[in-house]
Enzyme design. Structure first.
Site, PDB file in Angstrom:
ATOM      1  N   CYS A  38      -2.516  55.961  10.740  1.00  0.00           N
ATOM      2  CA  CYS A  38      -2.982  57.308  10.416  1.00  0.00           C
ATOM      3  C   CYS A  38      -2.055  57.950   9.377  1.00  0.00           C
ATOM      4  CB  CYS A  38      -3.106  58.126  11.693  1.00  0.00           C
ATOM      5  SG  CYS A  38      -4.122  59.613  11.526  1.00  0.00           S
TER       6      CYS A  38
ATOM      7  N   HIS B  34      -6.464  54.769  15.509  1.00  0.00           N
ATOM      8  CA  HIS B  34      -5.326  54.644  16.431  1.00  0.00           C
ATOM      9  C   HIS B  34      -5.545  53.441  17.348  1.00  0.00           C
ATOM     10  CE1 HIS B  34      -3.088  58.367  15.551  1.00  0.00           C
ATOM     11  NE2 HIS B  34      -4.275  58.832  15.200  1.00  0.00           N
TER      12      HIS B  34
ATOM     13  N   GLU C 152      -3.542  52.141  19.371  1.00  0.00           N
ATOM     14  CA  GLU C 152      -2.772  52.229  20.610  1.00  0.00           C
ATOM     15  C   GLU C 152      -3.516  52.905  21.753  1.00  0.00           C
ATOM     16  OE1 GLU C 152      -1.632  55.923  18.197  1.00  0.00           O
ATOM     17  OE2 GLU C 152      -2.232  53.848  17.840  1.00  0.00           O
TER      18      GLU C 152
END
EC number: 6.3.5.2
Length: 528
Positions: free
Chosen positions: A90, A178, A180
């Site tokens: 990002c 993202h 994660e």
């Protein structure tokens, strides 16, 4: 023994440069789940320190800023010429693009938040085995307009032209999504690809290797000195007790200070379990009245935490003088404790990193300045799930390993406002009912924490045709992986009803029960 003489601690294979993202620590957890050690560091880390650590790979986290702002957080631009694989996530990707000559623009008209299908444009090690049109989690208002020389677009979404980019020659990669977060379907695949295929890490971060590396470090740090441990019976201090007992044996003395803020039946359980069952030396100290007296008239939660923390250490010092001497104090401080007690942020005016305190943690925030002990904190780089695995490997039973987290100040911070014995008795009974019903329903191991909170107000009720004016109890049950983020638990209504009925009928001075359905963020798990 001086700290500098100790054996060098394990360096992280993956460094995560933090640019203020709420997900930075989550990235570290995800990497560790691949059995690779990672740590979060400041975005201001020097090239010299990076070279000293010699990581296999570097991740640039997301962040709330825009890279074209005057004081947007940056890192040393030489990082991109080290020859170390880098993944920008990002904001991290946008920063890399800007520093290397590309352009980033505001995308307010096409800002992208939430789930988005990822369209793969070309093969890449980063997206190996990632399915085309798989769902990824987006959260950005800016976008890349022009790539630097040497970069290729490898994926896009409906609103983001450059959803993933790569420079295979320099091993520089970026994703706008993202990977994660759990909402990204193939997020872990992207992380594993970066960790293994690109950074060539070795899967050597395991529970067994942690124990093997930590025990000799404890022995070297402590030498032949004595260690005092505050034993609460929770998974952190219990795991630490077993770890220290394995490392230094009878040099360890556990001290259980009963400050009067424990849950129902816990003092008796703790003494029987450690002292009688496992023969670990535990000194029982009854300090209930002492702590209550210190909290008289105190309503501010930070003051309560500080007072309890300081008094805890004072009792430790007094008892250690009687039983000791002890040179070391062992604490079950975890990685999220350190992060929460002294988080980091970027000053929008200067671009400098500043400390942001969420709330002081009992272990790391309430210590007095004149502390007489040296600290032993072998768990301070571990997340809660890692501590549980260590505890299991050391032989702790499920009844300890799977216990819900409990704050150091105990029930004192689950009573809003002033604390007294009447309120403690009331909350202790209500809290026991909550946990009892959750266990009977078979939900205990599926919930991160389940507890009761006593509010400092009274409400009108009717019981037995009589008007009552009594305290309300708040039920707080949350689901989480590590306590850093949490969602309220969707407990079946019939179970909530049983809990409420039992509390108002069995607990004196309670006539109302409410259920807290706030997630973290914006709220915290504890009320204070």
């Amino acid at each position: 023994m001086s700290q500098t003489s100790l054996k060098k601690e394990r360096d992280p294979s993956i460094l995560i440069l933090d640019f203020g993202s709420q997900y930075s620590e989550l990235i570290a957890r995800r990497i560790r789940e691949t059995n690779v050690f990672s740590l979060v560091v400041s975005n201001f880390i020097s090239i010299e320190d990076i070279n000293r650590i010699n990581p296999k790979g570097i991740i640039l986290s997301g962040g709330p800023n825009s890279v074209y702002e005057q004081n947007a957080p940056r890192c040393d631009e030489k990082i991109f010429n080290l020859g170390i694989p880098i993944l920008g996530i990002c904001y991290g990707m946008q920063l890399m693009v800007k520093e290397l000559g590309g352009t980033v623009i505001s995308a307010t008209k096409k800002a992208e938040y939430g789930r988005a299908p990822l369209n793969i444009d070309q093969e890449s090690d980063l997206l190996f085995d990632v399915e085309d049109k798989s769902i990824m989690w987006m959260s950005h208002g800016d976008s890349i307009n022009c790539l630097p020389d040497g970069f290729n677009k490898i994926a896009h979404t409906e609103n983001t032209l450059h959803a993933a980019i790569s420079n295979d020659v320099k091993k520089l990669f970026g994703v706008q999504f993202h990977p994660e977060v759990v909402h990204s379907e193939f997020g872990m695949r992207v992380i594993k690809n970066f960790v293994y295929k690109i950074s060539c890490c070795t899967a050597d971060w395991t529970t067994e290797t942690y124990i093997e590396e930590t025990i000799p470090r404890i022995r070297e740090q402590v030498g032949n000195k004595k260690v005092l441990l505050a034993l609460s019976g929770g998974v952190d201090s219990s795991t630490l007790a077993f770890l220290l007992n394995k490392a230094i044996g009878n040099q360890l003395t556990c001290m259980f200070i009963d400050q009067g803020f424990m849950r129902k039946g816990e003092p008796e359980f703790l003494m029987n379990f450690f002292d009688k069952k496992f023969h670990i030396k535990v000194e029982y100290i009854n300090a209930r009245e002492r702590f209550i007296a210190k909290l008289k008239g105190i309503t501010d939660p930070e003051q309560k935490r500080k007072i309890i923390g300081e008094e805890f250490i004072r009792v430790f010092e007094e008892e250690s003088n009687r039983l000791g001497p002890f040179q070391y104090l062992a604490q079950g401080t975890l990685y999220p404790d350190v992060i929460e007690s002294a988080g980091t942020n970027i000053d929008p005016k200067t671009g400098e990193r500043i400390a942001v305190k969420i709330k002081s943690h009992h272990n790391v925030g309430g210590l007095p300045k004149d502390l007489q002990f040296k600290l032993v904190e072998p768990l301070r780089k571990l997340f809660k799930d890692e501590v549980r695995k260590v505890g299991a490997a050391l032989g702790l039973p499920d009844e300890i390993i799977k216990r819900h987290p409990f704050p150091g100040p105990g029930l004192a911070i689950r009573i809003l406002g002033e604390v007294n014995n009447e309120k403690l008795d009331c909350l202790r009974d209500a809290d026991w009912i909550v946990r009892d019903e959750i266990k009977k329903a078979g939900l205990y191991n599926d919930i991160w924490q389940a507890f009761a909170v006593l509010l400092p107000v009274k409400t009108v009720g009717v019981m037995g045709d009589k008007r009552t004016y009594s305290w309300p109890i708040v039920l707080r049950c949350v689901s989480s992986e590590d306590g850093m983020t949490a969602d309220w638990s969707k407990i079946p209504f019939q179970i909530l009803e049983r809990i409420a009925n039992r509390i108002v009928n069995e607990v004196i001075s309670v006539n109302r029960v409410v259920y807290d359905i706030t997630s973290k963020p914006p709220g915290t798990i504890e009320w204070e």
